[in-house]
Enzyme design. Structure first.
Site, PDB file in Angstrom:
ATOM      1  N   THR A  28       0.653  30.857 -25.255  1.00 33.93           N
ATOM      2  CA  THR A  28       1.728  29.866 -25.410  1.00 33.93           C
ATOM      3  C   THR A  28       3.062  30.401 -24.924  1.00 33.93           C
ATOM      4  O   THR A  28       3.965  29.613 -24.621  1.00 33.93           O
ATOM      5  CB  THR A  28       1.881  29.452 -26.889  1.00 33.93           C
ATOM      6  OG1 THR A  28       2.058  30.630 -27.691  1.00 33.93           O
ATOM      7  CG2 THR A  28       0.648  28.693 -27.382  1.00 33.93           C
ATOM      8  N   LEU A 114      -3.752  44.826 -26.801  1.00 37.75           N
ATOM      9  CA  LEU A 114      -2.818  45.202 -27.865  1.00 37.75           C
ATOM     10  C   LEU A 114      -1.442  45.550 -27.315  1.00 37.75           C
ATOM     11  O   LEU A 114      -0.637  46.171 -27.987  1.00 37.75           O
ATOM     12  CB  LEU A 114      -3.384  46.380 -28.657  1.00 37.75           C
ATOM     13  CG  LEU A 114      -4.736  46.114 -29.327  1.00 37.75           C
ATOM     14  CD1 LEU A 114      -5.288  47.389 -29.939  1.00 37.75           C
ATOM     15  CD2 LEU A 114      -4.617  45.027 -30.379  1.00 37.75           C
ATOM     16  N   GLU A 149       7.179  44.113 -15.895  1.00 40.70           N
ATOM     17  CA  GLU A 149       5.745  43.807 -15.825  1.00 40.70           C
ATOM     18  C   GLU A 149       5.460  42.735 -14.773  1.00 40.70           C
ATOM     19  O   GLU A 149       4.466  42.800 -14.045  1.00 40.70           O
ATOM     20  CB  GLU A 149       5.233  43.374 -17.198  1.00 40.70           C
ATOM     21  CG  GLU A 149       3.735  43.252 -17.255  1.00 40.70           C
ATOM     22  CD  GLU A 149       3.151  43.643 -18.598  1.00 40.70           C
ATOM     23  OE1 GLU A 149       2.004  43.254 -18.850  1.00 40.70           O
ATOM     24  OE2 GLU A 149       3.814  44.341 -19.388  1.00 40.70           O
ATOM     25  N   ASP A 161       4.911  39.893 -25.858  1.00 37.11           N
ATOM     26  CA  ASP A 161       4.495  41.275 -26.086  1.00 37.11           C
ATOM     27  C   ASP A 161       5.685  42.212 -26.197  1.00 37.11           C
ATOM     28  O   ASP A 161       5.752  43.068 -27.078  1.00 37.11           O
ATOM     29  CB  ASP A 161       3.578  41.742 -24.954  1.00 37.11           C
ATOM     30  CG  ASP A 161       2.250  41.008 -24.955  1.00 37.11           C
ATOM     31  OD1 ASP A 161       1.987  40.249 -25.907  1.00 37.11           O
ATOM     32  OD2 ASP A 161       1.483  41.186 -23.996  1.00 37.11           O
TER      33      ASP A 161
END
Length: 353
Positions: A28, A114, A149, A161
């Site tokens: 999302t 993770l 990123e 993240d």
């Protein structure tokens, strides 16, 4: 190995940042939506010193890999691309960054969903901020990490993240509106704690269907005449879309609604139901699960003391997260892992650490 052995000097400073699991709100964030992650005990540590030559030197203890970068080099690959991207973006913002020795050590598993990359970006930026006393705050660190990123590692990621790694803790959930960056720290549902188990099936975001899913969502939003799927709250509004785009959009819309319901403060049982519904949506509408994840989630969902379970992270492999009765996490995780590994997989317990 140690910093001293690799660089023949002691580090000037160090910083850490945690990985994260996401309890609700998967896929999302790049749709301007809502997410609900929490930090995990595993973290990445970055140590820095000033380089004595005209090159940056990056070393990963976990990979036993060193990358040396001069002015003329192109963006490196692998772990070094994230560090290089962070440095480049700081320079583009007007900060003078000297040549650095960078030593990375991490307990955040790579390829498990993770956020090992976000932990690397945030810890790198925290260490550079500390070393050079840069006037950047924790939200700006997350934003720079995200851009690193996207532009240097080639993953069209959202902001979740990096915000989780920069702002979350292990004792609470972090509600985040990824459009406005409004955020709120909220408690776990009463009487509950989390379990996270790695499926043993690694995944690589840049080469997976992640960027494809993002493009599909952008096309669905365009056809619906909205800036992002976050602007649609009724799943029925997707009925005129092509069948594939309808399923992609339906996942995002219902997932945002699940996060907003959880934000109101629901029971552990209801929160677990929302997690179960999230996994079904990720499996069927968004198609980012794999058989190993479905097997692991199925075992978790049938285990006594588990309120709900789902894949966490982008999918295509990686880890699962479950909400369980407080005090039962270790026993449940051990029991579930034993059953799961009997199916021919090699999983491992991540939380409790």
């Amino acid at each position: 190995m140690s910093f001293q052995k690799i660089f023949s000097q002691s580090p000037e400073t160090e910083a850490t940042a945690p990985g994260r699991v996401n309890l609700l709100g998967e896929h999302t964030d790049y749709n301007d939506g809502f997410v609900l992650p929490t930090a995990i005990p595993q973290c990445t540590k970055v140590q820095l010193s000033f380089s004595t030559d005209r090159q940056h030197h990056f070393y990963s203890e976990d990979l036993d890999e060193q990358v040396n970068i001069s002015e003329m080099d192109r963006t490196p690959s692998g772990f070094a691309s994230y560090i290089y991207g962070c440095i480049q973006l700081l320079e583009k913002e007007g900060h003078a960054i000297p040549k650095l020795n960078v030593y990375v050590k991490s307990t955040v598993p790579m390829g498990s969903g993770l956020s090992s990359s976000a932990a690397l970006e945030v810890s790198t930026l925290r260490a550079i901020r500390q070393l050079l006393n840069l006037p950047i705050n924790d939200v700006e660190i997350a934003q720079i990490g995200q851009q690193a990123e996207i532009h240097y590692a080639g993953v069209q990621c959202g902001i979740m993240d990096q915000m989780a790694s920069s702002l979350a803790d292990t004792e609470h959930m972090l509600f985040l509106d990824t459009r406005t960056l409004e955020r709120r720290v909220i408690p776990f549902p009463s009487g509950a704690e989390i379990v996270a188990i790695d499926s043993g099936v690694p995944r690589t975001l840049a080469s997976s269907g992640y960027n494809q899913r993002r493009a599909e969502c952008e096309e669905a939003a365009r056809l619906l005449g909205v800036k992002a799927l976050r602007d649609i709250t009724d799943p029925d509004a997707t009925q005129d879309l092509p069948e594939l785009l309808q399923r992609r959009a339906r996942h995002v819309i219902t997932e945002n609604n699940r996060v907003l319901e959880a934000l109101q403060g629901v029971s552990s049982h209801r929160f677990g139901e929302l997690m179960n519904a999230s996994h079904a949506s990720l499996r069927d509408d968004y198609e980012v699960s794999v058989p190993a994840l479905d097997t692991l989630v199925g075992i978790l969902q049938k285990t006594e003391g588990v309120f709900g379970a789902r894949l966490t992270g982008a999918g295509f492999g990686g880890a699962c997260v479950a909400l369980v009765i407080t005090g039962k996490a270790k026993g449940i995780a051990t029991q579930v892992l034993e059953q799961y590994n009997q199916t021919g997989h090699s999983g491992r317990i991540l939380v409790p650490a």
